[in-house]
Design an enzyme around this catalytic site. Structure first.
Site, PDB file in Angstrom:
ATOM      1  N   ARG A 187       0.841  -1.196   0.000  1.00  0.00           N
ATOM      2  CA  ARG A 187       0.000   0.000   0.000  1.00  0.00           C
ATOM      3  C   ARG A 187       0.875   1.244   0.000  1.00  0.00           C
ATOM      4  NH1 ARG A 187      -3.589   1.010   4.479  1.00  0.00           N
ATOM      5  NH2 ARG A 187      -1.796   0.456   5.756  1.00  0.00           N
ATOM      6  N   SER A 239       7.379  -4.990   7.362  1.00  0.00           N
ATOM      7  CA  SER A 239       6.966  -5.794   8.508  1.00  0.00           C
ATOM      8  C   SER A 239       7.603  -7.184   8.537  1.00  0.00           C
ATOM      9  CB  SER A 239       5.448  -5.893   8.541  1.00  0.00           C
ATOM     10  OG  SER A 239       4.877  -4.612   8.477  1.00  0.00           O
ATOM     11  N   ASP A 244       5.675  -2.750  11.287  1.00  0.00           N
ATOM     12  CA  ASP A 244       4.265  -2.373  11.417  1.00  0.00           C
ATOM     13  C   ASP A 244       3.832  -2.226  12.870  1.00  0.00           C
ATOM     14  OD1 ASP A 244       4.474  -5.104  11.854  1.00  0.00           O
ATOM     15  OD2 ASP A 244       2.783  -5.651  10.591  1.00  0.00           O
TER      16      ASP A 244
END
Length: 441
Positions: free
Chosen positions: A73, A139, A193
């Site tokens: 994203r 992450s 994250d």
């Protein structure tokens, strides 16, 4: 009493985590944190983030890149200070096509191919005549020596892209941006994250001391009061999914033995959304193999690894109809199991509930271990910021986690809150970038 009911009672005992076990796990988790901080052997990597809690005065417009699984994203985010922010644009793309005409997370793809694809997604929302500081939420276990450098230690979540492990992720991203003629995009920070979730929550709630992901994967970060190297407060990425001092069952062993990396990420394999469906499948197969389910003639259907997802486990728990008709329709339409009995469906529902409750209690035990380390007497308020589909959407998950904390802390649980922190990995990257470039009042 039927043989099936007897076996379900045995499973209940085997998969339950008692109050005593919660306390033991919390103590072990606390000790492994200390060991990791001191440089001793520990399953917890205790990775420094080179970030502290935000001042809440951070402001400006930043790109946030979020790469933590099978999707990537990009967000264009503006921070206004005092916990206020706005996302002006976003794009989300799968790293593996549904029809498999591309797959950038397989061992047939290279790091250059992966990051070229990511750079192209960034290019979709930037203008050539503007400069964009970028924060990257990455992450996966990463060794950082500064806020903007991070060497991938190992892939997790079954990702196998070649020529990334052992390389600096920021260097790979910067090279890809150059190849895509996006030199106006300037990477400034790389975070996990969990760190992003903590930053996002702390931007609005200064009592936040723990950030956690309870979704496809599982991991937690926290604010260490005295990081050994700097002797100052710093957010630490625990990589808690690798914790391994746990009450394993035979089903956990089966799952681990057949996983991509046996022996690693043992906690994550017991608690995360990527694996709970597989746990339910393995247990269900054991009942089929024992001839305890009427639909055992169809057991080959359940032999496919990772056939069941976290969404399926949610479906099993959500069905409250008298005859469990939703489960029956799912078995017929999705698995071609047409001869299930009500007892079969009740068994599957029970197994799903046991697996999910165990997950929530184990996660809560790790939070208790963190609190024991940073505030042994629990004199201060602590908010635990949690993002992820398990905590947000799995029926009963958030309440089971909260009940476990209350069970262990008693009246002092009033000092511990848990909050859903949506989009923490995206907004957190923007906050980290603001800190990096010192955009404050």
């Amino acid at each position: 009493m039927s043989h099936l009911l007897t076996q379900l009672q045995a499973l209940t005992i085997e998969l339950s985590i008692s109050s005593g076990q919660i306390n033991i796990i919390a103590d072990c988790f606390c000790q492994t944190m200390i060991d990791g901080l001191l440089g001793k052997y520990s399953p917890l990597k205790m990775l420094p983030s080179y970030l502290n809690k935000p001042s809440r005065d951070e402001r400006g417009t930043f790109l946030a890149l979020d790469f933590g699984g099978t999707n990537v994203r990009v967000l264009l985010t503006e921070l206004f200070g005092n916990g206020i922010f706005k996302v002006h644009a976003r794009v989300s793309s799968p790293l593996r096509a549904i029809d498999d005409h591309y797959n950038y997370i397989s061992n047939h793809s290279t790091g250059d191919q992966l990051f070229d694809f990511i750079a192209m997604q960034i290019g979709m929302i930037v203008k050539q005549d503007q400069t964009y500081p970028l924060g990257h939420t990455f992450s996966f276990p990463t060794h950082q020596t500064s806020l903007n450098t991070g060497t991938l230690i190992d892939w997790t979540k079954e990702i196998e892209t070649q020529n990334v492990v052992g390389h600096d992720v920021t260097t790979l991203l910067t090279a890809a941006l150059t190849r895509q003629q996006l030199t106006n995009v300037l990477p400034k920070a790389i975070i996990n994250d969990t760190v992003g979730t903590l930053l996002t929550s702390a931007y609005t709630d200064p009592t936040t001391t723990i950030g956690s992901i309870c979704g496809t994967g599982h991991n937690t970060a926290y604010i260490e009061p005295c990081e050994p190297l700097t002797k100052q407060s710093m957010i630490i990425n625990l990589e808690s999914g690798n914790f391994d001092q746990l009450p394993f069952t035979i089903y956990d062993k089966i799952l681990d033995d057949h996983s991509e990396k046996p022996g690693s990420q043992r906690l994550e394999k017991m608690v995360s959304g990527h694996y709970i469906g597989e746990q339910v499948r393995i247990i269900a197969c054991s009942l089929f193999d024992a001839g305890l389910l009427a639909a055992c003639s169809n057991k080959k259907i359940l032999a496919k690894p990772y056939l069941l997802s976290g969404a399926h486990i949610s479906l099993l728990q959500e069905d409250t109809s008298e005859n469990l008709d939703v489960i029956n329709n799912w078995l017929i339409e999705d698995l071609d199991i047409k001869n299930s009995t009500l007892s079969d469906r009740q068994a599957l529902k029970t197994i799903a509930a046991l697996v999910c409750t165990r997950s929530a209690r184990l996660v809560a035990a790790t939070y208790l271990g963190i609190i024991k380390h940073i505030d042994p007497q629990l004199k201060n308020s602590h908010n635990i910021a949690i993002d992820g589909s398990l905590y947000e959407k799995m029926p009963g998950y958030a309440s089971a986690l909260r009940e476990t904390l209350a069970e262990a802390l008693g009246q002092k649980v009033i000092n511990v809150t848990t909050t859903l922190t949506k989009d923490g990995s995206g907004i957190g990257a923007a906050i980290a970038t603001a800190i990096a470039v010192h955009v404050t009042k």
